[in-house]
Scaffold this motif. Structure first.
Motif, PDB file in Angstrom:
ATOM      1  N   LEU A   1      86.841  22.050  20.256  1.00 54.14           N
ATOM      2  CA  LEU A   1      87.990  22.839  19.823  1.00 54.14           C
ATOM      3  C   LEU A   1      88.229  24.030  20.754  1.00 54.14           C
ATOM      4  CD1 LEU A   1      87.698  22.926  15.930  1.00 54.14           C
ATOM      5  CD2 LEU A   1      89.467  21.836  17.297  1.00 54.14           C
ATOM      6  N   LEU A   2      87.145  24.639  21.217  1.00 54.84           N
ATOM      7  CA  LEU A   2      87.265  25.767  22.132  1.00 54.84           C
ATOM      8  C   LEU A   2      87.908  25.332  23.452  1.00 54.84           C
ATOM      9  CD1 LEU A   2      86.548  28.760  22.032  1.00 54.84           C
ATOM     10  CD2 LEU A   2      84.349  28.185  23.077  1.00 54.84           C
ATOM     11  N   ALA A   3      87.491  24.189  23.966  1.00 57.00           N
ATOM     12  CA  ALA A   3      88.082  23.656  25.197  1.00 57.00           C
ATOM     13  C   ALA A   3      89.544  23.283  24.974  1.00 57.00           C
ATOM     14  CB  ALA A   3      87.286  22.450  25.684  1.00 57.00           C
ATOM     15  N   LEU A   4      89.845  22.694  23.841  1.00 57.56           N
ATOM     16  CA  LEU A   4      91.221  22.323  23.520  1.00 57.56           C
ATOM     17  C   LEU A   4      92.099  23.568  23.376  1.00 57.56           C
ATOM     18  CD1 LEU A   4      92.978  19.844  22.928  1.00 57.56           C
ATOM     19  CD2 LEU A   4      92.365  20.104  20.527  1.00 57.56           C
ATOM     20  N   HIS A   5      91.572  24.594  22.728  1.00 58.89           N
ATOM     21  CA  HIS A   5      92.285  25.865  22.565  1.00 58.89           C
ATOM     22  C   HIS A   5      92.585  26.488  23.935  1.00 58.89           C
ATOM     23  CE1 HIS A   5      93.588  29.204  20.067  1.00 58.89           C
ATOM     24  NE2 HIS A   5      92.789  30.055  20.697  1.00 58.89           N
ATOM     25  N   SER A   6      91.631  26.395  24.825  1.00 56.03           N
ATOM     26  CA  SER A   6      91.809  26.913  26.182  1.00 56.03           C
ATOM     27  C   SER A   6      92.881  26.135  26.937  1.00 56.03           C
ATOM     28  CB  SER A   6      90.473  26.847  26.930  1.00 56.03           C
ATOM     29  OG  SER A   6      90.617  27.250  28.260  1.00 56.03           O
ATOM     30  N   LEU A   7      92.904  24.828  26.763  1.00 54.28           N
ATOM     31  CA  LEU A   7      93.888  23.988  27.440  1.00 54.28           C
ATOM     32  C   LEU A   7      95.297  24.183  26.868  1.00 54.28           C
ATOM     33  CD1 LEU A   7      94.550  21.634  29.409  1.00 54.28           C
ATOM     34  CD2 LEU A   7      94.055  20.092  27.505  1.00 54.28           C
ATOM     35  N   VAL A   8      95.404  24.198  25.565  1.00 49.14           N
ATOM     36  CA  VAL A   8      96.715  24.326  24.917  1.00 49.14           C
ATOM     37  C   VAL A   8      97.332  25.696  25.216  1.00 49.14           C
ATOM     38  CG1 VAL A   8      97.936  24.337  22.684  1.00 49.14           C
ATOM     39  CG2 VAL A   8      96.200  22.612  23.154  1.00 49.14           C
ATOM     40  N   ARG A   9      96.497  26.686  25.492  1.00 46.93           N
ATOM     41  CA  ARG A   9      97.014  28.012  25.865  1.00 46.93           C
ATOM     42  C   ARG A   9      98.006  27.898  27.010  1.00 46.93           C
ATOM     43  NH1 ARG A   9      92.842  32.135  28.696  1.00 46.93           N
ATOM     44  NH2 ARG A   9      91.825  30.165  29.049  1.00 46.93           N
ATOM     45  N   TRP A  10      97.669  27.074  28.009  1.00 45.11           N
ATOM     46  CA  TRP A  10      98.536  26.926  29.179  1.00 45.11           C
ATOM     47  C   TRP A  10      99.838  26.217  28.827  1.00 45.11           C
ATOM     48  CZ3 TRP A  10      97.396  30.241  32.639  1.00 45.11           C
ATOM     49  CH2 TRP A  10      96.077  30.654  32.781  1.00 45.11           C
ATOM     50  N   LEU A  11      99.776  25.292  27.883  1.00 43.13           N
ATOM     51  CA  LEU A  11     100.992  24.614  27.424  1.00 43.13           C
ATOM     52  C   LEU A  11     101.904  25.594  26.677  1.00 43.13           C
ATOM     53  CD1 LEU A  11      99.424  21.256  26.187  1.00 43.13           C
ATOM     54  CD2 LEU A  11     100.624  21.694  28.348  1.00 43.13           C
ATOM     55  N   VAL A  12     101.292  26.455  25.885  1.00 48.58           N
ATOM     56  CA  VAL A  12     102.057  27.475  25.159  1.00 48.58           C
ATOM     57  C   VAL A  12     102.725  28.415  26.156  1.00 48.58           C
ATOM     58  CG1 VAL A  12     101.904  29.466  23.611  1.00 48.58           C
ATOM     59  CG2 VAL A  12     100.635  27.386  23.076  1.00 48.58           C
ATOM     60  N   LEU A  13     101.952  28.922  27.103  1.00 45.73           N
ATOM     61  CA  LEU A  13     102.501  29.866  28.072  1.00 45.73           C
ATOM     62  C   LEU A  13     103.610  29.238  28.908  1.00 45.73           C
ATOM     63  CD1 LEU A  13      99.236  31.659  29.266  1.00 45.73           C
ATOM     64  CD2 LEU A  13     100.993  32.550  27.741  1.00 45.73           C
ATOM     65  N   ALA A  14     103.378  28.025  29.393  1.00 49.10           N
ATOM     66  CA  ALA A  14     104.383  27.355  30.231  1.00 49.10           C
ATOM     67  C   ALA A  14     105.656  27.060  29.443  1.00 49.10           C
ATOM     68  CB  ALA A  14     103.802  26.065  30.810  1.00 49.10           C
ATOM     69  N   SER A  15     105.510  26.548  28.222  1.00 48.45           N
ATOM     70  CA  SER A  15     106.696  26.203  27.435  1.00 48.45           C
ATOM     71  C   SER A  15     107.459  27.453  26.996  1.00 48.45           C
ATOM     72  CB  SER A  15     106.320  25.336  26.230  1.00 48.45           C
ATOM     73  OG  SER A  15     105.480  26.037  25.343  1.00 48.45           O
ATOM     74  N   LEU A  16     106.752  28.514  26.638  1.00 51.46           N
ATOM     75  CA  LEU A  16     107.432  29.761  26.272  1.00 51.46           C
ATOM     76  C   LEU A  16     108.157  30.354  27.472  1.00 51.46           C
ATOM     77  CD1 LEU A  16     105.078  31.772  23.884  1.00 51.46           C
ATOM     78  CD2 LEU A  16     107.389  30.975  23.431  1.00 51.46           C
ATOM     79  N   LEU A  17     107.506  30.349  28.619  1.00 51.40           N
ATOM     80  CA  LEU A  17     108.128  30.879  29.824  1.00 51.40           C
ATOM     81  C   LEU A  17     109.390  30.086  30.174  1.00 51.40           C
ATOM     82  CD1 LEU A  17     107.767  33.103  31.896  1.00 51.40           C
ATOM     83  CD2 LEU A  17     106.408  31.529  33.260  1.00 51.40           C
TER      84      LEU A  17
ATOM     85  N   ILE B   1     115.137  37.276  23.127  1.00 46.33           N
ATOM     86  CA  ILE B   1     114.503  38.494  22.603  1.00 46.33           C
ATOM     87  C   ILE B   1     113.235  38.178  21.817  1.00 46.33           C
ATOM     88  CG2 ILE B   1     114.798  40.418  20.987  1.00 46.33           C
ATOM     89  CD1 ILE B   1     117.785  40.468  21.923  1.00 46.33           C
ATOM     90  N   TRP B   2     113.333  37.282  20.836  1.00 48.67           N
ATOM     91  CA  TRP B   2     112.177  36.992  19.976  1.00 48.67           C
ATOM     92  C   TRP B   2     111.044  36.325  20.756  1.00 48.67           C
ATOM     93  CZ3 TRP B   2     111.464  38.506  14.938  1.00 48.67           C
ATOM     94  CH2 TRP B   2     112.563  39.068  14.297  1.00 48.67           C
ATOM     95  N   PHE B   3     111.370  35.382  21.617  1.00 45.55           N
ATOM     96  CA  PHE B   3     110.344  34.691  22.392  1.00 45.55           C
ATOM     97  C   PHE B   3     109.706  35.624  23.423  1.00 45.55           C
ATOM     98  CE2 PHE B   3     111.146  29.853  21.928  1.00 45.55           C
ATOM     99  CZ  PHE B   3     111.336  29.987  20.565  1.00 45.55           C
ATOM    100  N   THR B   4     110.486  36.525  23.999  1.00 47.18           N
ATOM    101  CA  THR B   4     109.921  37.474  24.962  1.00 47.18           C
ATOM    102  C   THR B   4     108.926  38.408  24.288  1.00 47.18           C
ATOM    103  OG1 THR B   4     111.901  37.393  26.351  1.00 47.18           O
ATOM    104  CG2 THR B   4     110.462  39.296  26.626  1.00 47.18           C
ATOM    105  N   ILE B   5     109.283  38.924  23.142  1.00 47.42           N
ATOM    106  CA  ILE B   5     108.357  39.798  22.407  1.00 47.42           C
ATOM    107  C   ILE B   5     107.081  39.030  22.063  1.00 47.42           C
ATOM    108  CG2 ILE B   5     107.990  41.119  20.281  1.00 47.42           C
ATOM    109  CD1 ILE B   5     111.071  41.687  20.346  1.00 47.42           C
ATOM    110  N   GLY B   6     107.243  37.796  21.583  1.00 47.91           N
ATOM    111  CA  GLY B   6     106.070  36.974  21.268  1.00 47.91           C
ATOM    112  C   GLY B   6     105.206  36.725  22.494  1.00 47.91           C
ATOM    113  N   LEU B   7     105.825  36.409  23.622  1.00 47.10           N
ATOM    114  CA  LEU B   7     105.066  36.151  24.848  1.00 47.10           C
ATOM    115  C   LEU B   7     104.332  37.397  25.336  1.00 47.10           C
ATOM    116  CD1 LEU B   7     104.219  34.227  27.127  1.00 47.10           C
ATOM    117  CD2 LEU B   7     106.301  34.909  28.341  1.00 47.10           C
TER     118      LEU B   7
END
Length: 155
Positions: A5-21, A125-131
């Motif tokens: 789960l820790l490795a998956l959490h680390s990997l999904v972080r990049w998907l979150v950052l890339a998709s939000l950006l 606005i909302w996504f930028t604040i979240g990011l």
């Protein structure tokens, strides 16, 4: 299970950052160029929000499996004075949860709006604040306070 789960959490972080950006770039571009809000813009919004929800779900499982947060919950008074334990037991989880709430509110507002410019503006606005909140609470490898590797192995 915890290391996976820790490795998956680390990997999904990049998907979150890339998709939000990506969603934020599209939102600002649409907002400032008076673009029509299209189906692909909606898909990008939905993907970014979905990745954020997946990440928080993994994070919640980790919160209750982690030895750091277990210590934090059982020895709260002592844990508050230990930077790393306090960060994962309280600061990281609270800021990330708040970020998810803001991203979700922004996404929900966009779905209800009818004006294309307002949709882009709201998402921007909302996504930028979240990011920004997410970026402030990631335990980056370069952080002198609490650091973790950029990627974790699954084995």
């Amino acid at each position: 299970m915890y290391p996976t789960l820790l490795a998956l959490h680390s990997l999904v972080r990049w998907l979150v950052l890339a998709s939000l950006l990506l969603a934020i770039i599209y939102a600002y571009k649409g907002w400032f160029t008076n673009k029509q809000y299209s189906r692909s813009d909606n898909i990008i919004r939905n993907i970014a929000t979905s990745f954020a929800h997946i990440q928080i779900t993994i994070g919640l499982f980790l919160y209750y499996l982690s030895p750091l947060t277990t210590y934090f919950l059982h020895y709260f008074k002592d844990a508050l004075h230990q930077r790393e334990i306090r960060f994962f037991g309280m600061e990281h989880s609270f800021i990330m949860f708040l970020s998810l709430v803001l991203i979700t509110i922004g996404s929900s507002k966009v779905k209800r709006l009818t004006d294309d410019k307002q949709k882009f503006k709201t998402m921007a606005i909302w996504f930028t604040i979240g990011l920004v909140l997410i970026l402030s609470s990631i335990p980056w490898a370069f952080s002198p306070l609490v650091s973790r590797p950029y990627f974790r192995a699954f084995f």
